[in-house]
Design a protein around this motif. Sequence first.
Motif, PDB file in Angstrom:
ATOM      1  N   THR A   1     107.724  -6.584   7.433  1.00  0.00           N
ATOM      2  CA  THR A   1     107.924  -5.859   6.173  1.00  0.00           C
ATOM      3  C   THR A   1     107.469  -4.401   6.249  1.00  0.00           C
ATOM      4  OG1 THR A   1     105.809  -6.717   5.331  1.00  0.00           O
ATOM      5  CG2 THR A   1     107.818  -7.941   4.772  1.00  0.00           C
ATOM      6  N   CYS A   2     106.336  -4.131   6.899  1.00  0.00           N
ATOM      7  CA  CYS A   2     105.881  -2.741   7.055  1.00  0.00           C
ATOM      8  C   CYS A   2     106.902  -1.954   7.857  1.00  0.00           C
ATOM      9  CB  CYS A   2     104.515  -2.698   7.725  1.00  0.00           C
ATOM     10  SG  CYS A   2     103.953  -1.023   8.165  1.00  0.00           S
ATOM     11  N   HIS A   3     107.369  -2.523   8.951  1.00  0.00           N
ATOM     12  CA  HIS A   3     108.323  -1.825   9.811  1.00  0.00           C
ATOM     13  C   HIS A   3     109.636  -1.557   9.085  1.00  0.00           C
ATOM     14  CE1 HIS A   3     106.225  -3.566  13.656  1.00  0.00           C
ATOM     15  NE2 HIS A   3     105.424  -2.825  12.908  1.00  0.00           N
ATOM     16  N   VAL A   4     110.114  -2.551   8.344  1.00  0.00           N
ATOM     17  CA  VAL A   4     111.375  -2.381   7.615  1.00  0.00           C
ATOM     18  C   VAL A   4     111.240  -1.280   6.573  1.00  0.00           C
ATOM     19  CG1 VAL A   4     112.921  -3.515   5.975  1.00  0.00           C
ATOM     20  CG2 VAL A   4     112.249  -4.701   8.058  1.00  0.00           C
TER      21      VAL A   4
ATOM     22  N   HIS B   1     106.621 -11.047   9.647  1.00  0.00           N
ATOM     23  CA  HIS B   1     105.305 -10.411   9.610  1.00  0.00           C
ATOM     24  C   HIS B   1     105.172  -9.796   8.225  1.00  0.00           C
ATOM     25  CE1 HIS B   1     105.045  -9.842  14.278  1.00  0.00           C
ATOM     26  NE2 HIS B   1     104.810 -11.079  13.892  1.00  0.00           N
ATOM     27  N   ILE B   2     104.189 -10.257   7.474  1.00  0.00           N
ATOM     28  CA  ILE B   2     103.999  -9.811   6.102  1.00  0.00           C
ATOM     29  C   ILE B   2     102.879  -8.781   6.070  1.00  0.00           C
ATOM     30  CG2 ILE B   2     103.459 -10.505   3.738  1.00  0.00           C
ATOM     31  CD1 ILE B   2     106.133 -11.569   4.689  1.00  0.00           C
TER      32      ILE B   2
ATOM     33  N   PHE C   1     102.431  -5.662  -4.031  1.00  0.00           N
ATOM     34  CA  PHE C   1     102.260  -7.116  -4.040  1.00  0.00           C
ATOM     35  C   PHE C   1     103.513  -7.845  -4.510  1.00  0.00           C
ATOM     36  CE2 PHE C   1     100.865 -11.150  -5.911  1.00  0.00           C
ATOM     37  CZ  PHE C   1     100.132 -11.684  -4.873  1.00  0.00           C
ATOM     38  N   ASP C   2     104.147  -7.351  -5.570  1.00  0.00           N
ATOM     39  CA  ASP C   2     105.289  -8.063  -6.153  1.00  0.00           C
ATOM     40  C   ASP C   2     106.442  -8.187  -5.169  1.00  0.00           C
ATOM     41  OD1 ASP C   2     103.919  -8.450  -8.496  1.00  0.00           O
ATOM     42  OD2 ASP C   2     104.833  -6.761  -9.548  1.00  0.00           O
ATOM     43  N   ALA C   3     106.749  -7.101  -4.457  1.00  0.00           N
ATOM     44  CA  ALA C   3     107.852  -7.151  -3.491  1.00  0.00           C
ATOM     45  C   ALA C   3     107.532  -8.105  -2.346  1.00  0.00           C
ATOM     46  CB  ALA C   3     108.136  -5.753  -2.950  1.00  0.00           C
ATOM     47  N   LEU C   4     106.296  -8.079  -1.854  1.00  0.00           N
ATOM     48  CA  LEU C   4     105.906  -8.965  -0.766  1.00  0.00           C
ATOM     49  C   LEU C   4     105.914 -10.420  -1.224  1.00  0.00           C
ATOM     50  CD1 LEU C   4     103.032  -6.822   0.775  1.00  0.00           C
ATOM     51  CD2 LEU C   4     105.316  -7.205   1.737  1.00  0.00           C
TER      52      LEU C   4
ATOM     53  N   PRO D   1     107.867 -19.346   9.149  1.00  0.00           N
ATOM     54  CA  PRO D   1     106.481 -18.877   9.201  1.00  0.00           C
ATOM     55  C   PRO D   1     106.343 -17.416   8.777  1.00  0.00           C
ATOM     56  CG  PRO D   1     107.041 -20.085  11.191  1.00  0.00           C
ATOM     57  CD  PRO D   1     108.321 -19.884  10.445  1.00  0.00           C
ATOM     58  N   LYS D   2     105.330 -17.150   7.961  1.00  0.00           N
ATOM     59  CA  LYS D   2     105.046 -15.790   7.491  1.00  0.00           C
ATOM     60  C   LYS D   2     103.635 -15.443   7.907  1.00  0.00           C
ATOM     61  CE  LYS D   2     108.234 -16.809   3.840  1.00  0.00           C
ATOM     62  NZ  LYS D   2     108.358 -18.233   4.275  1.00  0.00           N
ATOM     63  N   ILE D   3     103.522 -14.409   8.726  1.00  0.00           N
ATOM     64  CA  ILE D   3     102.279 -14.076   9.414  1.00  0.00           C
ATOM     65  C   ILE D   3     101.727 -12.746   8.902  1.00  0.00           C
ATOM     66  CG2 ILE D   3     101.219 -13.622  11.652  1.00  0.00           C
ATOM     67  CD1 ILE D   3     102.236 -16.504  11.338  1.00  0.00           C
ATOM     68  N   LEU D   4     100.468 -12.753   8.450  1.00  0.00           N
ATOM     69  CA  LEU D   4      99.785 -11.530   8.049  1.00  0.00           C
ATOM     70  C   LEU D   4      99.225 -10.822   9.274  1.00  0.00           C
ATOM     71  CD1 LEU D   4      97.739 -13.021   5.073  1.00  0.00           C
ATOM     72  CD2 LEU D   4      99.823 -11.666   4.893  1.00  0.00           C
ATOM     73  N   GLU D   5      99.452  -9.514   9.357  1.00  0.00           N
ATOM     74  CA  GLU D   5      98.863  -8.666  10.406  1.00  0.00           C
ATOM     75  C   GLU D   5      98.150  -7.475   9.755  1.00  0.00           C
ATOM     76  OE1 GLU D   5     101.828  -8.690  14.149  1.00  0.00           O
ATOM     77  OE2 GLU D   5     102.606  -7.687  12.379  1.00  0.00           O
ATOM     78  N   THR D   6      97.569  -7.694   8.610  1.00  0.00           N
ATOM     79  CA  THR D   6      96.948  -6.611   7.849  1.00  0.00           C
ATOM     80  C   THR D   6      95.631  -6.166   8.495  1.00  0.00           C
ATOM     81  OG1 THR D   6      96.029  -8.324   6.420  1.00  0.00           O
ATOM     82  CG2 THR D   6      98.023  -7.213   5.669  1.00  0.00           C
ATOM     83  N   PRO D   7      95.175  -4.927   8.200  1.00  0.00           N
ATOM     84  CA  PRO D   7      93.982  -4.398   8.867  1.00  0.00           C
ATOM     85  C   PRO D   7      92.707  -5.151   8.494  1.00  0.00           C
ATOM     86  CG  PRO D   7      95.246  -2.640   7.802  1.00  0.00           C
ATOM     87  CD  PRO D   7      95.819  -3.923   7.327  1.00  0.00           C
ATOM     88  N   TYR D   8      91.786  -5.195   9.443  1.00  0.00           N
ATOM     89  CA  TYR D   8      90.437  -5.666   9.126  1.00  0.00           C
ATOM     90  C   TYR D   8      89.835  -4.714   8.087  1.00  0.00           C
ATOM     91  CZ  TYR D   8      89.923  -9.273  12.745  1.00  0.00           C
ATOM     92  OH  TYR D   8      90.025 -10.407  13.497  1.00  0.00           O
ATOM     93  N   VAL D   9      88.886  -5.217   7.314  1.00  0.00           N
ATOM     94  CA  VAL D   9      88.290  -4.439   6.226  1.00  0.00           C
ATOM     95  C   VAL D   9      86.772  -4.423   6.370  1.00  0.00           C
ATOM     96  CG1 VAL D   9      90.179  -4.898   4.620  1.00  0.00           C
ATOM     97  CG2 VAL D   9      88.244  -6.465   4.734  1.00  0.00           C
ATOM     98  N   GLU D  10      86.141  -3.546   5.621  1.00  0.00           N
ATOM     99  CA  GLU D  10      84.685  -3.450   5.604  1.00  0.00           C
ATOM    100  C   GLU D  10      84.150  -4.069   4.328  1.00  0.00           C
ATOM    101  OE1 GLU D  10      83.497   0.559   6.099  1.00  0.00           O
ATOM    102  OE2 GLU D  10      84.247   0.727   8.146  1.00  0.00           O
TER     103      GLU D  10
END
Length: 300
Positions: free
Chosen positions: A181-184, A214-215, A239-242, A255-264
């Motif tokens: 989704t990010c790439h698209v 990849h979500i 959020f709504d579009a995802l 399968p829908k896979i999260l690859e979101t950044p690590y957070v603090e």
Amino acid sequence: MLIGSHVGMGGKDKMLGSVKEALSYGANCFMIYTGAPQNTRRSAIETLKVEEAHQLMKDNDLKLENIVIHAPYIMNLANPSPEKREYAVSFLTNEVIRTDKLGATQIVLHPGSHLTQDLYVGLDNIIEGLKKVLNNTKDLRTLIALETMAGKGTECGKTFAELAYIIKGVNSDRITVCFDTCHVNDSGYDLNNLDKVFADFDQIVGKEKITAFHINDSKNPRSAKKDRHQNIGLGHIGFDALKKIIYHQDFLNIPKILETPYVENLEGNMKFPPYKHEILMIKKGKMNDQLLDTITNTEN
């Protein structure tokens, strides 16, 4: 609905640890690399605790077909150098074999970069390379899912038409698509007009070709061509579009896979994966301020 994330496969538990991590997030699918994505060093399959991992999956109703493998970044099937292309074919062949031995049914691949060549020379190189890999693994049914790319540099696969060109050229039901989704978004498609995006994809490629998602939200506006992932609901996609993609009736069993950044954490002294929190928000179907307050997004 299948939702999970990238998980690690290091430490003494290897693939067994991957399954444990996925379960700790409340996931029912997950993605792993067969080894480090930046190099060619690989542990023997016999050392990866595959049988123990499969048993734990069975005990928790996780299906083998919902494991997604990601190919390493160091291969470039589009490379102008014949020697480097042959290296990519050889290494991808081995990765496809390892994918099968891990019990997974598909491996996600960045198609490649055409570098100093014309785009279509690069695409033809990819076609030639994929045909060789499929021939090398003709006794397997493992899918190779071409990832939609953001379009940075000379990446191939940034448009649906480029993916369709590769798929038509290879002409095998083992070549599919991983829809990132990010790439698209970063390549120029408007995911807030989702019906049109999927209609275009279906007309050009065929929606049945999507075998993984990849979500990821995006840190950049549409058409930025930068490929910088953002945490769910905190970027330019929203959020709504995802959520519409995740719950889309045509893709519930993909399968829908999260690859979101690590957070603090709020004190800013430790990074951790956000997947448990994001999966919970997705399952509840709404942004949750209490969960968001537990994490602070980091700029990479």
